[in-house]
Design a protein around this motif. Structure first.
Motif, short mmCIF file in Angstrom:
data_model
loop_
_atom_site.label_atom_id
_atom_site.label_comp_id
_atom_site.label_asym_id
_atom_site.label_seq_id
_atom_site.Cartn_x
_atom_site.Cartn_y
_atom_site.Cartn_z
N SER A 227 29.75 14.52 26.78
CA SER A 227 31.20 14.11 26.52
C SER A 227 31.95 15.11 25.96
O SER A 227 32.95 15.32 26.10
CB SER A 227 31.07 13.05 25.38
N GLU A 228 31.48 16.35 25.55
CA GLU A 228 32.04 17.45 25.18
C GLU A 228 32.39 18.65 26.33
O GLU A 228 32.46 19.89 26.11
CB GLU A 228 31.34 18.31 23.91
N SER A 229 32.15 18.10 27.74
CA SER A 229 32.51 18.74 28.77
C SER A 229 31.56 20.14 29.01
O SER A 229 32.05 21.09 29.21
CB SER A 229 33.84 19.43 28.75
N SER A 230 30.42 19.57 28.86
CA SER A 230 29.08 20.70 29.03
C SER A 230 28.25 20.23 30.16
O SER A 230 27.89 18.92 29.92
CB SER A 230 28.54 21.39 27.72
N VAL A 231 27.69 20.96 30.97
CA VAL A 231 26.62 20.36 31.77
C VAL A 231 25.27 20.39 31.01
O VAL A 231 25.04 21.20 30.39
CB VAL A 231 26.41 21.59 32.91
N SER A 232 24.68 19.14 31.27
CA SER A 232 23.64 18.80 30.66
C SER A 232 22.30 18.66 31.53
O SER A 232 21.16 18.46 30.85
CB SER A 232 23.68 17.61 29.79
N GLY A 233 22.49 18.37 32.87
CA GLY A 233 21.28 17.87 33.62
C GLY A 233 21.80 17.72 35.13
O GLY A 233 23.00 17.97 35.50
N GLY A 234 20.86 16.99 35.80
CA GLY A 234 21.08 16.96 37.25
C GLY A 234 20.38 18.17 37.93
O GLY A 234 20.65 19.15 37.35
N TYR A 235 20.08 18.10 39.32
CA TYR A 235 19.22 19.32 39.74
C TYR A 235 20.39 20.32 40.40
O TYR A 235 20.30 21.47 40.37
CB TYR A 235 18.38 18.81 41.04
N GLU A 236 21.59 20.06 40.63
CA GLU A 236 22.69 20.73 40.83
C GLU A 236 23.32 21.35 39.65
O GLU A 236 23.58 22.56 39.62
CB GLU A 236 23.83 20.13 41.63
N GLY A 237 23.12 20.53 38.48
CA GLY A 237 23.66 20.97 37.06
C GLY A 237 22.57 22.24 36.60
O GLY A 237 23.07 23.09 36.07
N ARG A 238 21.59 21.79 37.12
CA ARG A 238 20.40 23.15 36.57
C ARG A 238 20.53 24.26 37.41
O ARG A 238 20.27 25.63 37.00
CB ARG A 238 18.90 22.44 37.06
N LEU A 239 20.96 23.87 38.85
CA LEU A 239 21.43 25.22 39.47
C LEU A 239 22.31 26.22 38.97
O LEU A 239 22.30 27.29 38.88
CB LEU A 239 21.58 24.81 40.89
N LEU A 240 23.38 25.32 38.55
CA LEU A 240 24.53 25.99 38.17
C LEU A 240 24.49 26.59 36.71
O LEU A 240 24.55 27.89 36.38
CB LEU A 240 25.75 25.18 37.69
N LEU A 241 23.34 26.04 35.81
CA LEU A 241 22.88 26.55 34.54
C LEU A 241 22.20 27.85 34.90
O LEU A 241 22.37 28.95 34.02
CB LEU A 241 22.27 25.60 33.72
#
Length: 610
Positions: A227-241
Motif C-alpha cells: 500500500s505504501e507503493s513499494s515492491v514486495s514480491g512477484g517474480y518480476e518484482g524480485r527481478l527489479l529488486l
C-alpha cells in the motif's frame, strides 16, 4: 598507414605548435581509430562540423590522409557546414567519430534526431580542438547535451597546449549528484598506446542510490506492490529488486490504477515521465514502436481454463459413471438373456418352483445375495453358478471405481482441445488485453467472446467463479494466473475451514492441455534509454544462472494445477473377458441343457442326471 603526409598537413595548417606535438596528436588519433573503434565495429560514421575555417581545413586534410590507407572498412562521411540548412542524412550510426571545435558546432549535427528511434546505445568519440581555457566549459556543454538525449557513451579527446592528449567522459551518477556532467579524465595517450584499455567505460555499475522511475501496478504473481507503493514480491518484482541491489539504485514507484495500465505505462515512457515498466507485459511490434524492450527473461503460455465446479457429477451421474453406455447396455442384455434362459429351463425341464421365485433368484444373483431356492436341474444350477461368477466381477469393478470416484473428487469429462471448445460452442470470457492477443490467433478468432470491462488480469477467472451456472463458458489467461488463483483459493478455503470447523471446497480451474500461444515476458524502457545495454547484460546473467526460473518457481506452485484430467471409464476393450466368460458359460449351459432335455426321452441319458 603513412603518417608522414598526415603530419605534414597537420603542421602546415596548425602553425602554432611544434612538430613534435603535432606528431604526438596524430599518432594518438590513428591509434584510437584503428585499435579501439575499428576493432569492435566493421563500419563507422565520420562527422565534421566546426566553426573555425582554420580548424575545418585541418580536419579535412587529416581525414584525407587517413582514408589513403583505410582498407575495406565501410565508412560514411557527413559534413555539416555553417549557414547551410540542416537536413537529415540516412545511415546507421552505431559508432561515430566527430571532429569539432566547439559545442555550438557540435549541436548543429543534431545527433538526437538520429538516435531517437534506436533501441541501443550508440558510441560517440569526439575530437574537440579548442583552447585550453575553453576545454572544460565546452566539454561540459557537450556532456549535458549527451545526457539530455540519453547518449550515455560519449567520450571527448582533447589536446592541451603542452601536447598532452587526454580523453574525458562523464559519469552522470555520482556521490555528489544524480546528474553530474563534470568532465572526468578516463584515459591518456603515452606516445604509443593508451594507459587504460577502454575509451567508453561502463557508467551504470553504481548509481549511488539515485532513483529510477518505475511505472508499476499490482499484478500478482508478476509484481506485488504494498500500500505504501513499494515492491514486495512477484517474480518480476524480485527481478527489479535484484537489479536495484546490483546497480545500487532506488525504486521510485509510480503506481498505476487506471483501466488500461499497460497503455498508460507505455505513454509515460513515451513522454519520458518514467524510466521503465514491467508486470506481465509481452513483446509486441506495436509496443516496440513506442518503447524499447529488454531481452525477454521469462516465457509463459496463454491457455484456456475451466472452473471445475461446473463439471461436478450429479447423483445420477455418479450412479452410472463407472461404466460407459455400451457396458450398461451389455449388462442389461445379459440380464434379459438370463431371464429368458431361466424361463426356458423352468418351462422345458418342468421345474416345480413358482415363477416368482425364478425372478427373485435372478435378482439375488445380480446383487450378490444367496439364492432363495436352488434349481433342481443341473442346467439351472450350473447356469446360476456361472452367472454368480460374472456378476461378482461386474460388482467388484463397479464398487472399486465408485470408491475411486468419490475419493478423488472425479469430474465429468471436459473438452480436451481448442477444436473441442469450438465444436461445443463454448463462450470465452476475456479481458480486453487478452482479447487483443487472441484476436491475432487464427484458430480462435471465430469463437464467441465475452469481453469484460475490467482489465485486471484475474477478472475473467473471478467472473466464472461468481457465475458458476454458466457451464459452457471458459476463460483465457496466462497459465501463471491460473496457478496463482488456485493457490490463493486453496489458502482461503483452508483458513475458512479452520475458522468454521467444517471443510470448505476451494474454487479450482482446470487447464485445457492445448496452448493458445507462447508469450515472451519483457521489461520496457523509454525509447533509446541509456539503461538498455546494462540491463540486458544483467538480465542475461540472471537467466544464465537460473535466478528468474527459481523466482517463478517460488511464486507458482505447480501442485495447485493438475496437468491432465484423471478421467477413467471402463469400456468393452477392458471388460471383454467378463462377456467372454458369459458366452462360454452360455455355450456350456446350452450343451448341458440339451443333454438334460434329451434325458427325458432317452433312458441312457437319465443316469447322468439322477
Amino acid at each position: 598507414m603513412n603518417i608522414t603526409g598526415l603530419l605534414s598537413s597537420y603542421c602546415d595548417l596548425s602553425g602554432e605548435q611544434e612538430n613534435q606535438i603535432n606528431e604526438f596528436v596524430a599518432r594518438a588519433l590513428l591509434h584510437i581509430v584503428h585499435h579501439h573503434i575499428l576493432s569492435v565495429t566493421p563500419s563507422l560514421v565520420l562527422i565534421l562540423c566546426c566553426r573555425s575555417e582554420h580548424t575545418c581545413n585541418f580536419y579535412n586534410e587529416m581525414m584525407s590522409t587517413l582514408f589513403r590507407n583505410w582498407g575495406l572498412a565501410p565508412l560514411q562521411i557527413v559534413k555539416v557546414e555553417q549557414g547551410v540548412p540542416w537536413r537529415p542524412v540516412a545511415g546507421r550510426r552505431h559508432f561515430n567519430v566527430i571532429f569539432t571545435d566547439s559545442f555550438a558546432a557540435f549541436s548543429e549535427i543534431r545527433m538526437e534526431y538520429y538516435a531517437r528511434e534506436y533501441n541501443y546505445n550508440e558510441h560517440y568519440f569526439i575530437f574537440l580542438q579548442a583552447r585550453d581555457h575553453l576545454l572544460q566549459k565546452e566539454m561540459r556543454q557537450i556532456f549535458e547535451y549527451c545526457w539530455r538525449y540519453h547518449l550515455i557513451h560519449c567520450s571527448v579527446q582533447v589536446q592541451k597546449s603542452n601536447g598532452d592528449v587526454l580523453i574525458y567522459s562523464y559519469y552522470p551518477f555520482s556521490e555528489r549528484s544524480c546528474a553530474d556532467m563534470s568532465p572526468r579524465l578516463i584515459n591518456r595517450y603515452n606516445g604509443s598506446t593508451l594507459l587504460e584499455p577502454e575509451i567508453f567505460p561502463r557508467k551504470l555499475r553504481n548509481l549511488f542510490g539515485c532513483p529510477l522511475r518505475c511505472a508499476l501496478w499490482n499484478v500478482p504473481p508478476f509484481v506485488e506492490i504494498r500500500s505504501e507503493s513499494s515492491v514486495s514480491g512477484g517474480y518480476e518484482g524480485r527481478l527489479l529488486l535484484t537489479l536495484a541491489e546490483r546497480m545500487n539504485f532506488s525504486i521510485a514507484v509510480r503506481q498505476l490504477q487506471g483501466k488500461n495500465v499497460r497503455d498508460e505505462a507505455l505513454e509515460l515512457l513515451r513522454r519520458h515521465e518514467a524510466d521503465l515498466t514491467l508486470g506481465g507485459i509481452r513483446q509486441t511490434v506495436d509496443r516496440s514502436l513506442m518503447a524499447t524492450s529488454t531481452h525477454n527473461y521469462y516465457q509463459t503460455r496463454e491457455v484456456f481454463g475451466i472452473l471445475d465446479s461446473s463439471f461436478e457429477l450429479s447423483s445420477l451421474d455418479i450412479l452410472f459413471y463407472p461404466y460407459r453406455l455400451q457396458i450398461w447396455l451389455a449388462i442389461a442384455g445379459v440380464l434379459a438373456l438370463s431371464a429368458l434362459l431361466q424361463l426356458a429351463i423352468e418351462r422345458l425341464l418342468r421345474e416345480t418352483r413358482p415363477e416368482s421365485r425364478l425372478w427373485l433368484n435372478l435378482e439375488l444373483i445380480f446383487v450378490g445375495m444367496p439364492l432363495l431356492v436352488a434349481p433342481r436341474s443341473h442346467t439351472g444350477r450350473l447356469y446360476c453358478l456361472l452367472l454368480m461368477l460374472y456378476t461378482l466381477i461386474i460388482r467388484t469393478v463397479y464398487q472399486g471405481l465408485l470408491y475411486h470416484l468419490i475419493r478423488t473428487h472425479q469430474l465429468n469429462r471436459w473438452p480436451q482441445s481448442i477444436d473441442a471448445l469450438v465444436q461445443q460452442n463454448y463462450t470465452v470470457v476475456v479481458t480486453p488485453v487478452v482479447h487483443e492477443v487472441l484476436s491475432e490467433i487464427p484458430s480462435v478468432q471465430h469463437m464467441t467472446f465475452r469481453i469484460l470491462t475490467d482489465v485486471e488480469e484475474g477478472a475473467a477467472l473471478e467472473y466464472l467463479v461468481a457465475n458458476p451456472e454458466k457451464s459452457r463458458h471458459v476463460s483465457a489467461s496466462a497459465l501463471d494466473m491460473y496457478i496463482h488463483f488456485n493457490r490463493l483459493s486453496a489458502e482461503r478455503a483452508q483458513r475458512l475451514g479452520q475458522h468454521t470447523g467444517q471443510p470448505v471446497e476451494a474454487d479450482h480451474f482446470e487447464i485445457i492441455a492445448e496452448d493458445i500461444v507462447s508469450m515472451q515476458m519483457t521489461m520496457y524502457l523509454s525509447k533509446h534509454s541509456f539503461l538498455i545495454d546494462h540491463l540486458n547484460d544483467e538480465i542475461m546473467w540472471m537467466r544464465s544462472v537460473g535466478l528468474i526460473s527459481i523466482w517463478a518457481r517460488w511464486e507458482l506452485f505447480e501442485s495447485y494445477l493438475r496437468n491432465e484430467q484423471a478421467f477413467k471409464q471402463l469400456g468393452l476393450v477392458e471388460l471383454y473377458a467378463m462377456f467372454l466368460l458369459v458366452m462360454l458359460g452360455h455355450l456350456l449351459s446350452l450343451f448341458i441343457f440339451l443333454l438334460e432335455l434329451l434325458s427325458q426321452r432317452l433312458v441312457q441319458l437319465q443316469r447322468l442326471f439322477l
